[in-house]
Structures are given as structure tokens and as C-alpha cells.
Scaffold this motif. Structure first.
Motif, short mmCIF file in Angstrom:
data_model
loop_
_atom_site.label_atom_id
_atom_site.label_comp_id
_atom_site.label_asym_id
_atom_site.label_seq_id
_atom_site.Cartn_x
_atom_site.Cartn_y
_atom_site.Cartn_z
N GLU A 75 -8.88 -8.65 -2.57
CA GLU A 75 -9.33 -7.29 -2.83
C GLU A 75 -8.48 -6.69 -3.96
O GLU A 75 -7.31 -7.04 -4.13
N GLN B 71 -6.86 -3.96 -4.35
CA GLN B 71 -5.60 -3.30 -4.00
C GLN B 71 -4.47 -4.29 -3.74
O GLN B 71 -3.30 -3.90 -3.65
N ASN B 72 -4.82 -5.57 -3.63
CA ASN B 72 -3.79 -6.58 -3.34
C ASN B 72 -3.32 -7.34 -4.58
O ASN B 72 -2.71 -8.40 -4.47
N TRP B 73 -3.57 -6.77 -5.76
CA TRP B 73 -3.20 -7.47 -6.98
C TRP B 73 -1.70 -7.76 -7.05
O TRP B 73 -1.28 -8.80 -7.57
N ASN C 9 5.83 -0.89 -2.38
CA ASN C 9 5.11 -0.73 -1.10
C ASN C 9 6.04 -0.34 0.05
O ASN C 9 5.95 -0.87 1.16
#
Length: 434
Positions: A137, A139-141, A192
Motif C-alpha cells: 500500500e 502508506q508503507n513506502w 513513525n
């Protein structure tokens, strides 16, 4: 949230034979950082153009932070963006001193997911070293960039990478005499950040389970010291046990089925373990001393711990089922906070001598002691999952002093501060994420 990253088959290309390009002398700490070029990944239509550079910069930060690589200046690049469709012009990269080049591409697929490809090239042999692609996805780059960093690190050093990992720690705010301490977790590069507790109760000694989704820690909730188990993904937690006496330093066994800890009995403390299935408690030491800070060997057969049973604070090793313990530390000073390397070859520790605190390593039999870094107050070593890097915290003196996280290579090289938004202590490194 559970991250999903799918690894596809290796990209087809000529590959050079497996050979580490970075030579490391573990005992002397001698290394020549490998010059590596990391142009922005090419982005296809529908992908934010900035993402290609962001991915390259995260990979660069990881590799340079290891101390084993040197980034070639992007201002010298003939091609600022490099995709995977074509073979690079190798003379162009040799001309600016690059001994490794990474090309990449980010493509938007159906179902709102990304395909991220990369290839690692050797300009001297004019061949591809490795190539892979991932689906995830958008957002998980950043996590994909960590996984790519691990693949490059492993291929060029011959050792497992440690970039797709997290660090849990105690975040500290407020004045020195009234610190608020919260559990926090972040990616190993500081991104994060997430707080796991609200700071209303003092927390200490967080430690990961082998699966990396659960931690155990101490909390003084209700002014009663208790050991908790917390799922960092769901936030669910439970009390491991209600103990009549104070408990210290809980840590999981390598199979995740037991937790070992120290329980205080009057002026003394002994080591116990608990089966997480049955909640049965078993006493492992039987002394009138202070035995604490236990850590399992990676095969789960032994435990290293600190004890003052010999008159001063020293390190001992015993069977994981208890019984006779063997002293392994014999240098001048006091030894504490031992932790076994995931590779099984070293035990890291804190050593206090001459008013200074050092982080060091020794073999499990006590031989080969080496001090890696010394400061006003260094403490709490924790190994990266590849056993090559150690994180710890350093406390500064004075009325306004506080703790911050640092890392150092097991050779004693490349000491650097880890980025946290607040003061921080008690780090624990996660396993590589599944």
C-alpha cells in the motif's frame, strides 16, 4: 495496523557471484566505507514524484548510518533519476567514484497498491548484483525502503540487515526531579513514533518478544510494581502476575513461551521464570544475594545475569532451568545489564569503573572483553537483530541533564545519537519484522 509487503521473484538479469564488497575487521574496527550512488527512483504516472527521491533518501540514510557506506554526492550524478528499465551507463558512474549503484522504479498498480522495484549494480564489473520487486500500500513506502536497505546491506556485506526493525524505549519529559516516563516505539531510524502508555504511571525496562509484536515491561501503576505484557499493534495488555514482592527486568525466552524476571525478597532478589501458558512461576536461583537482569542465550539453554553474591556486582551464566552459576566477569569494576547477542557469540554489558560507565562486550565464557564506548553514565545495551550494532542510553550530568539514545558498532566504531523527540532511556531493539 499490520503492514503488508509482498516480495516478488528476482528480476531477471545477469548477476555477479555472491561476494561481500565491504571488508570488515571485527576486532580492529577497520573498514573502508563503500562509495554508493543512490539516485532518485523513477516514478510512473499516478505516483507522487517526490516519493522516488524519498525512498532513495531513506535507503541512503540507513546505509550511511551503518558506517559501512559513503554516499556519492548527488550533485555529481549525470542522471539524477535512474529507473530499472535500462542498464546504467557504467563509465559515467565509475567516473564519479561509485562502486555500487542503485536504480529503482515506483509504479501504481490496480487496487491502490504500489510496485516498487530496485536493482543493485556493480559498475566495476558492469553487472547487476541483485534485483527485486515489492507490492504494498502507498502508506508503507518507508517500510519498503527499509527492506530494500536490508537487501543491499546483506548483499554487499555478507551479513543480515537490521533496518526493517523498531526500537521501544522510555520517553522522558519534565524536570529531573519529576520526570514523566512513557513507553514509546519508533522505526530504527526514528520515524513513525508512537506512544504506548500515557505517562500516568512510571514504566521501566521494555523488552520485545521474539515475534516483535509484544513487549513486556515494568509499571508502577497504582504505586504497585507489576509486570505487563502489551501487544504494540492492538494496544491490548495484561498483567503477567500479581507478585507480593517487587519485580524487575522481565524478558522473554527465545521461543516466546516464558518470561524471566527478578523478584525481590526483603533485601535480596532471586531470578524466576513464568510459563505464559500456565502462569506457573519457577524459582531459578536460591541465594541470599541480589540476582537480577537475566537474559537468555539465543538457543534458550542458558541465562546470563548480574549478581553481588561474590561481594561485588558481577556477571554469571547458568542453565535456563537454574542450578550452579559460573562467574564470567573478572575485570576491575562492577558489571551489570547483560544481554546476549542474537548470534550467540557475545554478551554486552555495562561496566562501572573509576566513576565512568562503559558499554562493552565479552564472549559467553568471559574471554575477550572489549569496551566499546565510555561516558558519564552509559547503560542498558541492546543488540540489533544481526548482532552487529548495539543501542544504549547515555545520561548527561547537571540539573538539566537527561538521557538520550545512542548506537555503536561491536567494533567500537560509528557511535552516533539516535533521533528521538524527547529524552529517552531503556532501549530495546526488535527482531527483524516479518
Amino acid at each position: 495496523m499490520v503492514f503488508r509487503v509482498l516480495l516478488a521473484a528476482l528480476l531477471v538479469a545477469v548477476a555477479i557471484p555472491a561476494k561481500a564488497l565491504v571488508s570488515i575487521d571485527v576486532t580492529e574496527g577497520q573498514v573502508r566505507p563503500l562509495p554508493i550512488a543512490l539516485p532518485a527512483f523513477e516514478t510512473a504516472q499516478g505516483v507522487e514524484p517526490r516519493m522516488g527521491l524519498d525512498i532513495a533518501q531513506v535507503i541512503e540514510g540507513n546505509l550511511i548510518g551503518s558506517g559501512l557506506f559513503r554516499a556519492v554526492d548527488r550533485a555529481a550524478f549525470i542522471n539524477a533519476v535512474l529507473g530499472t528499465a535500462n542498464v546504467p551507463r557504467f563509465p559515467d558512474w565509475r567516473a564519479i567514484g561509485a562502486e555500487a549503484v542503485v536504480s529503482g522504479q515506483v509504479v501504481r498498480e490496480g487496487g491502490n497498491r504500489l510496485r516498487v522495484e530496485f536493482r543493485l549494480w556493480d559498475p566495476l564489473q558492469e553487472a547487476q548484483v541483485v534485483g527485486r520487486q515489492f507490492f504494498t500500500e502507498p502508506q508503507n513506502w518507508r517500510r519498503v525502503a527499509h527492506i530494500i536497505s536490508d537487501a543491499i546491506y546483506e548483499r554487499l556485506t555478507g551479513e543480515k540487515g537490521y533496518f526493517d526493525t523498531r526500537v521501544v524505549f522510555v520517553s522522558e519529559t519534565g524536570p529531573k526531579n519529576a520526570r514523566v516516563k512513557r513507553l514509546a516505539i519508533m522505526d530504527q531510524d526514528g520515524a513513525n513514533l508512537k506512544y504506548l502508555t500515557d505517562g500516568r504511571s512510571l514504566v521501566l525496562t521494555p523488552r520485545f518478544s521474539p515475534a516483535g509484536q509484544t513487549i513486556t515491561y515494568m509499571s508502577y501503576e497504582g504505586n504497585q510494581p507489576q509486570v505487563f505484557v502489551l501487544n504494540v499493534e492492538t494496544g491490548q495488555r495484561q498483567v503477567l502476575g500479581n507478585f507480593d514482592n517487587m519485580s524487575f527486568a522481565p524478558r522473554f525466552s527465545p521461543d516466546g513461551r516464558r518470561v524471566v524476571m527478578s523478584l525481590q525478597e526483603g533485601a535480596n532478589a532471586n531470578i524466576f521464570d513464568m510459563d505464559l501458558g500456565s502462569r506457573q512461576l519457577r524459582r531459578l536461583t536460591q541465594t541470599s544475594a541480589i540476582d537480577t537482569a537475566p537474559s537468555y542465550s539465543p538457543d534458550g539453554r542458558q541465562i546470563v545475569f548480574e549478581s553481588d553474591r561474590g561481594g561485588s556486582q558481577q556477571l554469571y551464566v547458568m542453565s535456563a532451568s537454574g542450578g550452579q552459576a559460573t562467574r564470567i566477569s573478572f575485570g576491575n569494576g562492577r558489571y551489570s545489564t547483560p544481554v546476549w547477542s542474537p548470534r550467540g557469540d557475545l554478551i554486552a554489558f555495562t561496566k562501572q569503573s573509576g566513576g565512568r560507565f562503559s558499554i562493552g562486550v565479552m564472549a559467553p565464557d568471559g574471554s575477550g572483553e572489549r569496551l566499546l564506548t565510555t561516558g558519564f553514565h552509559n547503560e542498558g545495551p541492546t543488540f540489533a537483530p544481526n548482532g552487529r550494532v548495539i543501542a544504549f542510553f547515555r545520561e548527561s550530568g547537571g540539573a538539566s541533564g537527561g538521557a538520550n539514545l545512542y548506537s555503536v558498532d561491536i567494533t567500537g566504531r560509528n557511535e552516533r545519537r539516535l533521533s528521538t523527540p524527547t529524552m529517552a532511556s531503556d532501549p530495546a531493539w526488535s527482531p527483524t519484522r516479518p
